[in-house]
Motif scaffolding. Structure first.
Motif, PDB file in Angstrom:
ATOM      1  N   ASP A 105      58.261  53.029  64.393  1.00  0.00           N
ATOM      2  CA  ASP A 105      58.451  52.108  65.508  1.00  0.00           C
ATOM      3  C   ASP A 105      59.876  52.263  66.025  1.00  0.00           C
ATOM      4  O   ASP A 105      60.723  52.841  65.354  1.00  0.00           O
ATOM      5  CB  ASP A 105      58.208  50.672  65.046  1.00  0.00           C
ATOM      6  N   THR A 106      60.134  51.742  67.200  1.00  0.00           N
ATOM      7  CA  THR A 106      61.454  51.903  67.823  1.00  0.00           C
ATOM      8  C   THR A 106      62.283  50.633  67.815  1.00  0.00           C
ATOM      9  O   THR A 106      63.448  50.659  68.215  1.00  0.00           O
ATOM     10  CB  THR A 106      61.302  52.384  69.277  1.00  0.00           C
ATOM     11  N   GLU A 107      61.711  49.517  67.381  1.00  0.00           N
ATOM     12  CA  GLU A 107      62.450  48.258  67.360  1.00  0.00           C
ATOM     13  C   GLU A 107      63.503  48.290  66.250  1.00  0.00           C
ATOM     14  O   GLU A 107      63.219  48.769  65.154  1.00  0.00           O
ATOM     15  CB  GLU A 107      61.501  47.082  67.135  1.00  0.00           C
ATOM     16  N   PRO A 108      64.698  47.776  66.525  1.00  0.00           N
ATOM     17  CA  PRO A 108      65.758  47.819  65.511  1.00  0.00           C
ATOM     18  C   PRO A 108      65.366  47.211  64.162  1.00  0.00           C
ATOM     19  O   PRO A 108      65.666  47.766  63.114  1.00  0.00           O
ATOM     20  CB  PRO A 108      66.898  47.032  66.152  1.00  0.00           C
ATOM     21  N   TRP A 109      64.661  46.080  64.162  1.00  0.00           N
ATOM     22  CA  TRP A 109      64.302  45.452  62.887  1.00  0.00           C
ATOM     23  C   TRP A 109      63.291  46.292  62.128  1.00  0.00           C
ATOM     24  O   TRP A 109      63.321  46.333  60.894  1.00  0.00           O
ATOM     25  CB  TRP A 109      63.802  44.022  63.085  1.00  0.00           C
ATOM     26  N   THR A 110      62.386  46.992  62.838  1.00  0.00           N
ATOM     27  CA  THR A 110      61.402  47.812  62.128  1.00  0.00           C
ATOM     28  C   THR A 110      62.035  49.102  61.604  1.00  0.00           C
ATOM     29  O   THR A 110      61.618  49.597  60.563  1.00  0.00           O
ATOM     30  CB  THR A 110      60.186  48.152  63.009  1.00  0.00           C
ATOM     31  N   ILE A 111      63.034  49.609  62.303  1.00  0.00           N
ATOM     32  CA  ILE A 111      63.739  50.805  61.808  1.00  0.00           C
ATOM     33  C   ILE A 111      64.380  50.478  60.465  1.00  0.00           C
ATOM     34  O   ILE A 111      64.282  51.255  59.507  1.00  0.00           O
ATOM     35  CB  ILE A 111      64.774  51.284  62.842  1.00  0.00           C
ATOM     36  N   LYS A 112      65.007  49.317  60.374  1.00  0.00           N
ATOM     37  CA  LYS A 112      65.630  48.884  59.117  1.00  0.00           C
ATOM     38  C   LYS A 112      64.561  48.682  58.036  1.00  0.00           C
ATOM     39  O   LYS A 112      64.733  49.107  56.896  1.00  0.00           O
ATOM     40  CB  LYS A 112      66.414  47.596  59.352  1.00  0.00           C
ATOM     41  N   GLN A 113      63.468  48.037  58.401  1.00  0.00           N
ATOM     42  CA  GLN A 113      62.383  47.775  57.453  1.00  0.00           C
ATOM     43  C   GLN A 113      61.779  49.085  56.940  1.00  0.00           C
ATOM     44  O   GLN A 113      61.541  49.237  55.735  1.00  0.00           O
ATOM     45  CB  GLN A 113      61.307  46.927  58.128  1.00  0.00           C
ATOM     46  N   GLU A 114      61.536  50.021  57.842  1.00  0.00           N
ATOM     47  CA  GLU A 114      60.962  51.312  57.450  1.00  0.00           C
ATOM     48  C   GLU A 114      61.894  52.075  56.514  1.00  0.00           C
ATOM     49  O   GLU A 114      61.434  52.722  55.569  1.00  0.00           O
ATOM     50  CB  GLU A 114      60.640  52.147  58.685  1.00  0.00           C
ATOM     51  N   ALA A 115      63.192  51.997  56.755  1.00  0.00           N
ATOM     52  CA  ALA A 115      64.156  52.675  55.886  1.00  0.00           C
ATOM     53  C   ALA A 115      64.103  52.087  54.475  1.00  0.00           C
ATOM     54  O   ALA A 115      64.162  52.824  53.486  1.00  0.00           O
ATOM     55  CB  ALA A 115      65.557  52.566  56.464  1.00  0.00           C
ATOM     56  N   GLU A 116      63.989  50.786  54.378  1.00  0.00           N
ATOM     57  CA  GLU A 116      63.904  50.132  53.075  1.00  0.00           C
ATOM     58  C   GLU A 116      62.607  50.500  52.361  1.00  0.00           C
ATOM     59  O   GLU A 116      62.605  50.778  51.159  1.00  0.00           O
ATOM     60  CB  GLU A 116      64.018  48.613  53.231  1.00  0.00           C
ATOM     61  N   ILE A 117      61.506  50.518  53.089  1.00  0.00           N
ATOM     62  CA  ILE A 117      60.224  50.900  52.496  1.00  0.00           C
ATOM     63  C   ILE A 117      60.281  52.348  52.021  1.00  0.00           C
ATOM     64  O   ILE A 117      59.822  52.672  50.920  1.00  0.00           O
ATOM     65  CB  ILE A 117      59.073  50.682  53.501  1.00  0.00           C
ATOM     66  N   ARG A 118      60.856  53.226  52.826  1.00  0.00           N
ATOM     67  CA  ARG A 118      60.996  54.638  52.435  1.00  0.00           C
ATOM     68  C   ARG A 118      61.818  54.754  51.151  1.00  0.00           C
ATOM     69  O   ARG A 118      61.458  55.484  50.241  1.00  0.00           O
ATOM     70  CB  ARG A 118      61.657  55.435  53.560  1.00  0.00           C
ATOM     71  N   LYS A 119      62.911  54.020  51.080  1.00  0.00           N
ATOM     72  CA  LYS A 119      63.786  54.060  49.906  1.00  0.00           C
ATOM     73  C   LYS A 119      63.020  53.623  48.646  1.00  0.00           C
ATOM     74  O   LYS A 119      63.098  54.281  47.604  1.00  0.00           O
ATOM     75  CB  LYS A 119      64.990  53.151  50.147  1.00  0.00           C
ATOM     76  N   ILE A 120      62.286  52.542  48.749  1.00  0.00           N
ATOM     77  CA  ILE A 120      61.516  52.027  47.612  1.00  0.00           C
ATOM     78  C   ILE A 120      60.425  53.015  47.209  1.00  0.00           C
ATOM     79  O   ILE A 120      60.233  53.294  46.029  1.00  0.00           O
ATOM     80  CB  ILE A 120      60.904  50.651  47.952  1.00  0.00           C
ATOM     81  N   ALA A 121      59.711  53.540  48.198  1.00  0.00           N
ATOM     82  CA  ALA A 121      58.621  54.483  47.910  1.00  0.00           C
ATOM     83  C   ALA A 121      59.156  55.743  47.235  1.00  0.00           C
ATOM     84  O   ALA A 121      58.611  56.188  46.216  1.00  0.00           O
ATOM     85  CB  ALA A 121      57.877  54.828  49.195  1.00  0.00           C
ATOM     86  N   GLU A 122      60.198  56.328  47.796  1.00  0.00           N
ATOM     87  CA  GLU A 122      60.743  57.563  47.231  1.00  0.00           C
ATOM     88  C   GLU A 122      61.297  57.333  45.830  1.00  0.00           C
ATOM     89  O   GLU A 122      61.151  58.189  44.958  1.00  0.00           O
ATOM     90  CB  GLU A 122      61.788  58.162  48.173  1.00  0.00           C
ATOM     91  N   ALA A 123      61.902  56.171  45.581  1.00  0.00           N
ATOM     92  CA  ALA A 123      62.398  55.846  44.236  1.00  0.00           C
ATOM     93  C   ALA A 123      61.243  55.712  43.248  1.00  0.00           C
ATOM     94  O   ALA A 123      61.431  55.909  42.052  1.00  0.00           O
ATOM     95  CB  ALA A 123      63.217  54.564  44.274  1.00  0.00           C
ATOM     96  N   SER A 124      60.053  55.422  43.768  1.00  0.00           N
ATOM     97  CA  SER A 124      58.861  55.296  42.932  1.00  0.00           C
ATOM     98  C   SER A 124      58.093  56.608  42.834  1.00  0.00           C
ATOM     99  O   SER A 124      56.999  56.639  42.270  1.00  0.00           O
ATOM    100  CB  SER A 124      57.939  54.205  43.493  1.00  0.00           C
TER     101      SER A 124
END
Length: 67
Positions: free
Chosen positions: A20-39
């Protein structure tokens, strides 16, 4: 807290979602990516609901918006 538990419980190996292109979703997606990759979960994203990939357009124009 819940994502790592769900990844493990459901034996998730890959997570795919539309970016998504919304600033809040960019931040949310980055956090989800970080958690997923750490798992140990592969993250696959794509552009789908917009007419064009805004990041690619900005790269092509040297960071200046198109008019």
């Amino acid at each position: 807290e819940e994502l790592p538990r769900a990844f493990k419980a459901w034996n998730i190996k890959r997570l795919a979602f539309e970016t998504d292109t919304e600033p809040w979703t960019i931040k949310q997606e980055a956090e989800i990516r970080k958690i997923a990759e750490a798992s140990g979960v592969e993250v696959v994203t794509c552009v789908g609901h917009t007419l064009a990939d805004h990041k690619a357009l900005l790269r092509e124009t040297g960071g200046k918006p198109m008019t």
